[in-house]
Motif scaffolding. Structure first.
Motif, PDB file in Angstrom:
ATOM      1  N   GLN A   5      16.495  11.715 -17.230  1.00  0.00           N
ATOM      2  CA  GLN A   5      15.477  11.084 -18.220  1.00  0.00           C
ATOM      3  C   GLN A   5      15.992  10.491 -19.614  1.00  0.00           C
ATOM      4  O   GLN A   5      15.220   9.646 -20.185  1.00  0.00           O
ATOM      5  CB  GLN A   5      13.956  11.970 -18.608  1.00  0.00           C
ATOM      6  N   ALA A   6      17.105  10.550 -19.855  1.00  0.00           N
ATOM      7  CA  ALA A   6      17.875  10.130 -21.200  1.00  0.00           C
ATOM      8  C   ALA A   6      17.948   8.525 -21.435  1.00  0.00           C
ATOM      9  O   ALA A   6      17.386   8.082 -22.342  1.00  0.00           O
ATOM     10  CB  ALA A   6      19.083  10.818 -21.338  1.00  0.00           C
ATOM     11  N   GLY A   7      17.807   7.900 -20.323  1.00  0.00           N
ATOM     12  CA  GLY A   7      17.975   6.633 -20.152  1.00  0.00           C
ATOM     13  C   GLY A   7      16.727   6.174 -20.712  1.00  0.00           C
ATOM     14  O   GLY A   7      16.458   5.233 -21.533  1.00  0.00           O
ATOM     15  N   LEU A   8      15.395   6.586 -19.779  1.00  0.00           N
ATOM     16  CA  LEU A   8      14.073   6.169 -20.437  1.00  0.00           C
ATOM     17  C   LEU A   8      13.794   6.374 -21.819  1.00  0.00           C
ATOM     18  O   LEU A   8      13.306   5.720 -22.622  1.00  0.00           O
ATOM     19  CB  LEU A   8      13.197   7.004 -19.575  1.00  0.00           C
ATOM     20  N   GLY A   9      14.062   7.472 -22.291  1.00  0.00           N
ATOM     21  CA  GLY A   9      13.892   7.690 -23.636  1.00  0.00           C
ATOM     22  C   GLY A   9      14.670   7.042 -24.591  1.00  0.00           C
ATOM     23  O   GLY A   9      13.961   6.709 -25.611  1.00  0.00           O
ATOM     24  N   MET A  10      15.888   6.776 -24.300  1.00  0.00           N
ATOM     25  CA  MET A  10      16.749   5.638 -25.114  1.00  0.00           C
ATOM     26  C   MET A  10      15.926   4.421 -25.237  1.00  0.00           C
ATOM     27  O   MET A  10      15.644   4.008 -26.205  1.00  0.00           O
ATOM     28  CB  MET A  10      18.175   5.636 -24.585  1.00  0.00           C
ATOM     29  N   LYS A  11      15.514   4.108 -24.004  1.00  0.00           N
ATOM     30  CA  LYS A  11      14.829   2.583 -23.917  1.00  0.00           C
ATOM     31  C   LYS A  11      13.458   2.694 -24.826  1.00  0.00           C
ATOM     32  O   LYS A  11      13.159   1.817 -25.555  1.00  0.00           O
ATOM     33  CB  LYS A  11      14.585   2.531 -22.584  1.00  0.00           C
ATOM     34  N   LEU A  12      12.723   3.887 -24.744  1.00  0.00           N
ATOM     35  CA  LEU A  12      11.700   3.841 -25.480  1.00  0.00           C
ATOM     36  C   LEU A  12      11.801   3.867 -27.012  1.00  0.00           C
ATOM     37  O   LEU A  12      11.237   3.293 -27.936  1.00  0.00           O
ATOM     38  CB  LEU A  12      10.825   5.172 -25.085  1.00  0.00           C
ATOM     39  N   TRP A  13      13.144   4.555 -27.447  1.00  0.00           N
ATOM     40  CA  TRP A  13      13.419   4.722 -28.816  1.00  0.00           C
ATOM     41  C   TRP A  13      13.761   3.200 -29.176  1.00  0.00           C
ATOM     42  O   TRP A  13      13.474   2.906 -30.437  1.00  0.00           O
ATOM     43  CB  TRP A  13      14.819   5.462 -28.886  1.00  0.00           C
ATOM     44  N   LEU A  14      14.703   2.395 -28.486  1.00  0.00           N
ATOM     45  CA  LEU A  14      14.760   1.085 -28.878  1.00  0.00           C
ATOM     46  C   LEU A  14      13.757   0.359 -29.068  1.00  0.00           C
ATOM     47  O   LEU A  14      13.818  -0.675 -30.007  1.00  0.00           O
ATOM     48  CB  LEU A  14      15.849   0.723 -27.762  1.00  0.00           C
ATOM     49  N   LYS A  15      12.592   0.409 -28.418  1.00  0.00           N
ATOM     50  CA  LYS A  15      11.444  -0.310 -28.372  1.00  0.00           C
ATOM     51  C   LYS A  15      10.668   0.289 -29.418  1.00  0.00           C
ATOM     52  O   LYS A  15       9.638  -0.235 -29.690  1.00  0.00           O
ATOM     53  CB  LYS A  15      10.887  -0.350 -27.153  1.00  0.00           C
ATOM     54  N   GLY A  16      10.771   1.185 -30.358  1.00  0.00           N
ATOM     55  CA  GLY A  16      10.151   1.849 -31.249  1.00  0.00           C
ATOM     56  C   GLY A  16       9.022   2.744 -30.475  1.00  0.00           C
ATOM     57  O   GLY A  16       8.048   2.923 -31.427  1.00  0.00           O
ATOM     58  N   ARG A  17       8.998   3.155 -29.378  1.00  0.00           N
ATOM     59  CA  ARG A  17       7.920   3.798 -28.871  1.00  0.00           C
ATOM     60  C   ARG A  17       8.080   5.337 -28.914  1.00  0.00           C
ATOM     61  O   ARG A  17       7.387   6.065 -28.400  1.00  0.00           O
ATOM     62  CB  ARG A  17       7.649   3.164 -27.393  1.00  0.00           C
ATOM     63  N   LEU A  18       9.168   5.836 -29.361  1.00  0.00           N
ATOM     64  CA  LEU A  18       9.381   7.197 -29.379  1.00  0.00           C
ATOM     65  C   LEU A  18      10.295   7.563 -30.393  1.00  0.00           C
ATOM     66  O   LEU A  18      11.465   6.892 -30.491  1.00  0.00           O
ATOM     67  CB  LEU A  18      10.012   7.638 -27.911  1.00  0.00           C
ATOM     68  N   GLY A  19       9.986   8.322 -31.319  1.00  0.00           N
ATOM     69  CA  GLY A  19      10.774   8.881 -32.172  1.00  0.00           C
ATOM     70  C   GLY A  19      11.078  10.342 -32.302  1.00  0.00           C
ATOM     71  O   GLY A  19      10.392  11.118 -32.007  1.00  0.00           O
TER      72      GLY A  19
END
Lengths: 302, 209
Positions: free
Chosen positions: B157-171
């Motif tokens: 799931q790390a890829g999804l987490g990273m993508k969310l982080w890049l989009k400012g949707r998870l910190g």
């Protein structure tokens, strides 16, 4: 009328674009939203699975703070965009009203924190406010880029319309359809629009949760939708962020933009990409409103 | 998917818990449980029925018959996504979703819930995050969930987490209310309170898991 706004945990994180676009659209409509100061978790689904009384107490703290901030002399309208929060707060609102046993225990808990709740509060969903508090003409007057030819699948999910909402029909809600028709779009007939997206199961038991989201997307695609409009941060997350996973799991390419209804409304009102949080989408919204070049438009009814 | 499926066991009446139904029905508005006509509308409406070990209709019947252990340790209640499709369609107005919640809470209280089943782990992780900070921090609750259920899954799931982080949707930042002391004082008042009444008799289960 002044409205208070309760974001909930998701609108500060995965659902940030919902908060951004809602505030932008509501400001445009002339309803400035004031955030509830020091709000806490509503006590929804996962919390309620452990302790219901404490969940009611969590909701009650928000109610007490809202009454204080909104002014005790009048009824405060608390706008709650997240479906799970809307359900959790609506449930607590109803139970505190109907069950004196629960009420007295929760009052005792509130008193321990020097707080007081006096039933002078309404829980509202932004859809409810846009459809029922804003005049049709006002909304229509704000449209600068009509969504001509755009076919929208309006997805309500479960917890907005069931079981406590009174502003729309539980089986076939129409609030979003009404809004998008005013904004110039077409809405597709999609009877499963209140079927569950899987909620947190998409993360906890993916083989079960993803199937529910997949069925919704597949059906919307087959019925010719260009995009899906949602009104819940978890629905948006499930339907959008797991699309690559679904495509490989079910051997069927799923690629459809899933936006918050407020983002789509903002596009029609000519608001900017950043204002609406469109850059946060995983599946970009490809539609550029260009009335002259659009192929559809003839079915638009107002 | 079938690993938690188990056919209902046959039990002698003496092994059943005659108080179980009363206990579940003690939730607000819960007495309608006893009016169930076993029509199956709930199971038909439920989008999760095909994945459950017992369907909602079976769960209602089992509660009434006193299958305490089976109901409380079932996966059904934790698969309930709380969509309320059953509740709004029930011709007898039984609050089926609330009954599922009641069974979950009772199972947690008696420590008989399926402990490693991710939905129950998520509920506990979410609960403790909110108890402590007044809000849930999505990233931390998810990491907690994965560490306890599927550490390898977290890497996937790390890829999804990273993508969310890049989009400012998870910190990584922790979410918290300012006046946590106020909240803690409130919750302390309710620490010992339960909406479901305590068990009256001791159940006579033949076996314990």
């Amino acid at each position: 009328m002044a409205y208070l706004y309760y974001p909930g945990c998701s609108l500060k994180s995965t659902g940030r674009a919902y908060e951004e676009s809602m505030r932008a659209v509501f400001a445009k409509v002339g309803i400035p939203l004031e955030e509830l100061e020091d709000w806490n978790c509503c006590g929804a689904t996962s919390y309620m699975s452990i302790s219901e009384l404490k969940a009611f107490a969590l909701s009650a703290r928000n109610f007490a703070l809202a009454e204080k901030q909104g002014g005790r002399d009048k009824t405060t309208d608390l706008i709650v965009p997240c479906a799970a929060c809307y359900l959790g707060l609506s449930k607590a609102h109803k139970y505190l009203d109907e069950f004196p046993d629960i009420r007295s225990k929760v009052d005792e808990a509130l008193a321990a924190a020097g707080l007081k709740y006096s039933n002078n509060l309404k829980i509202r969903h932004p859809l409810d406010v846009l459809v029922n508090d804003v005049k049709k003409d006002r909304l229509a007057g704000l449209v600068t880029q009509p969504l001509k030819g755009l076919k929208v699948a309006c997805y309500y999910g479960c917890q907005i319309v069931r079981p406590y909402a009174e502003f729309d029909n539980q089986d076939s809600p129409q609030s979003m359809e009404k809004i998008f028709r005013i904004l110039g779009a077409e809405t597709i007939d999609w009877p499963i629009k209140t079927r569950c997206c899987g909620g947190s199961l998409s993360g906890t038991v993916p083989e079960v949760g993803l199937r529910l989201s997949y069925l919704l997307l597949l059906e919307a695609t087959r019925r010719g939708a260009d995009c899906i409009a949602t009104a819940c941060p978890l629905c948006q997350f499930n339907l959008e962020c797991y699309q690559p996973k679904m495509s490989s799991k079910y051997n069927e390419k799923i690629d459809i933009p899933v936006l918050y209804f407020t983002q789509l409304a903002g596009i029609a009102m000519g608001l900017g990409e950043k204002e609406l949080g469109l850059q946060r989408l995983f599946v970009p919204m490809r539609y550029t409103p260009a009335p002259a070049a659009s192929s559809g438009g003839q079915h638009v009814t107002k | 998917m079938d690993k938690w499926r188990e056919w209902p066991k046959i039990r002698y009446e003496s092994e059943l818990d005659p108080d179980f139904a009363d206990q579940i029905a003690s939730i607000p508005g819960g007495e309608k449980l006893f009016t169930c006509i076993q029509c199956g509308t709930c199971s038909g409406m439920c989008p999760l029925s095909p994945d459950m070990d017992y369907t909602p209709r079976q769960i209602i019947a089992m509660i009434r018959a006193g299958f305490r252990q089976e109901v409380l340790s079932s996966h059904t209640t934790w698969l309930c996504a709380s969509c309320y499709a059953c509740t709004v369609e029930c011709p007898k107005e039984i609050k089926i979703t609330e009954i599922m919640y009641a069974a979950k809470r009772l199972a947690i209280r008696e420590k008989v819930h399926p402990k490693r089943f991710p939905p129950s782990v998520l509920a506990r992780a979410f609960f403790s995050s909110v108890e402590k900070n007044g809000r849930s921090t999505e990233s931390r609750v998810l990491i907690d969930l994965f560490l306890k259920t599927n550490p390898l899954g977290m890497i996937r799931q790390a890829g999804l987490g990273m993508k969310l982080w890049l989009k400012g949707r998870l910190g990584p930042g922790k979410e918290s209310i300012k006046r946590t002391d106020e909240l803690h004082r409130m919750l302390a008042v309710l620490e010992k309170e339960h909406m479901i009444k305590p068990k009256v008799k001791t159940a006579q289960h033949g076996e314990a898991k």
